[in-house]
Write a protein that holds these residues in place. Structure first.
Motif, PDB file in Angstrom:
ATOM      1  N   PHE A  20      60.582  52.527   6.897  1.00  0.00           N
ATOM      2  CA  PHE A  20      59.522  51.644   6.417  1.00  0.00           C
ATOM      3  C   PHE A  20      60.010  50.201   6.344  1.00  0.00           C
ATOM      4  O   PHE A  20      59.284  49.270   6.729  1.00  0.00           O
ATOM      5  N   LEU A  21      61.236  49.998   5.870  1.00  0.00           N
ATOM      6  CA  LEU A  21      61.786  48.640   5.799  1.00  0.00           C
ATOM      7  C   LEU A  21      61.984  48.040   7.189  1.00  0.00           C
ATOM      8  O   LEU A  21      61.729  46.845   7.398  1.00  0.00           O
ATOM      9  N   CYS A  31      58.563  46.997   8.432  1.00  0.00           N
ATOM     10  CA  CYS A  31      58.148  45.738   7.794  1.00  0.00           C
ATOM     11  C   CYS A  31      58.897  44.556   8.401  1.00  0.00           C
ATOM     12  O   CYS A  31      58.301  43.515   8.699  1.00  0.00           O
ATOM     13  N   TYR A  34      57.673  43.918  11.984  1.00  0.00           N
ATOM     14  CA  TYR A  34      56.325  43.348  11.984  1.00  0.00           C
ATOM     15  C   TYR A  34      56.343  41.876  11.579  1.00  0.00           C
ATOM     16  O   TYR A  34      55.681  41.046  12.206  1.00  0.00           O
ATOM     17  N   ILE A  35      57.111  41.557  10.560  1.00  0.00           N
ATOM     18  CA  ILE A  35      57.223  40.153  10.142  1.00  0.00           C
ATOM     19  C   ILE A  35      57.865  39.324  11.250  1.00  0.00           C
ATOM     20  O   ILE A  35      57.421  38.203  11.536  1.00  0.00           O
TER      21      ILE A  35
END
Length: 194
Positions: A108-109, A112, A115-116
């Motif tokens: 998940f990290l 994220c 995506y950023i």
């Protein structure tokens, strides 16, 4: 230990150590065939594929925790969990390392972060191959805490997932190297300047 006893088991395995990378290989093979039929290159879609992969990977690891497909080995970190259900597939009767939870959090990290980064870095293909390289590194590190054994780990100090992760890392590094040495005027790579 789960060993391949007949050719049919090569394609359909209940063992996580083989099924994860077989699923990845099958997915990329179908994607490669479809892109060849469309006369495009697989790299055109690699950023979206890898980002989508990390988006669902953390959910898959939570499912793997609940069904006992992925589990760690006995450690003394203080974060161990106990599989106490009588029908559990986990052979350990002591608290073990919560490998699927760590995988889910890391996935998940990474999603994220990628995506950023995709909002600010506009170099086509870079994030896709970087994500595959990060996934390979994650697999190489965390599989050393795996409580499962396979045909590779019974003979060598690493398991099948780590072997395939090394191959995936080599392919990703080669593709990142090609991106690095390519010319700015190349029609293959789009450099978007803000």
């Amino acid at each position: 230990m789960k060993f391949i006893k007949d050719p049919f088991e090569f394609f359909i395995m209940s063992n996580y150590n083989f099924s994860l990378f077989w699923a990845l290989f099958g997915f990329f093979l179908i994607t490669l065939i479809n892109t060849k039929l469309e006369k495009t290159h697989i790299s055109k879609y690699i950023d979206g594929i890898v980002l989508s992969f990390f988006f669902v990977l953390w959910v898959w690891y939570i499912g793997a925790l609940l069904w006992g497909q992925v589990y760690g080995r006995e450690t003394t970190f203080g974060i161990e969990i106990l599989y106490g259900h009588p029908f559990s597939l986990v052979p350990y009767q002591v608290p073990i390392f919560p490998l699927p939870i760590v995988y889910a959090i890391c996935s998940f990290l990474i999603f994220c972060g990628l995506y950023i980064m995709s909002l600010f870095i506009h170099i086509r293909w870079l994030l896709g191959y970087l994500g595959l390289l990060i996934f390979s590194a994650l697999t190489l590190i965390l599989e050393s805490f795996s409580g499962k054994y396979d045909i590779v780990s019974s003979q060598l100090p690493f398991n099948m997932n780590q072997l395939f992760a090394l191959i995936l890392a080599a392919v990703s590094l080669y593709q990142l190297y090609k991106i690095y040495v390519s010319d700015n005027s190349s029609s293959e790579i789009v450099w978007i300047k803000s």
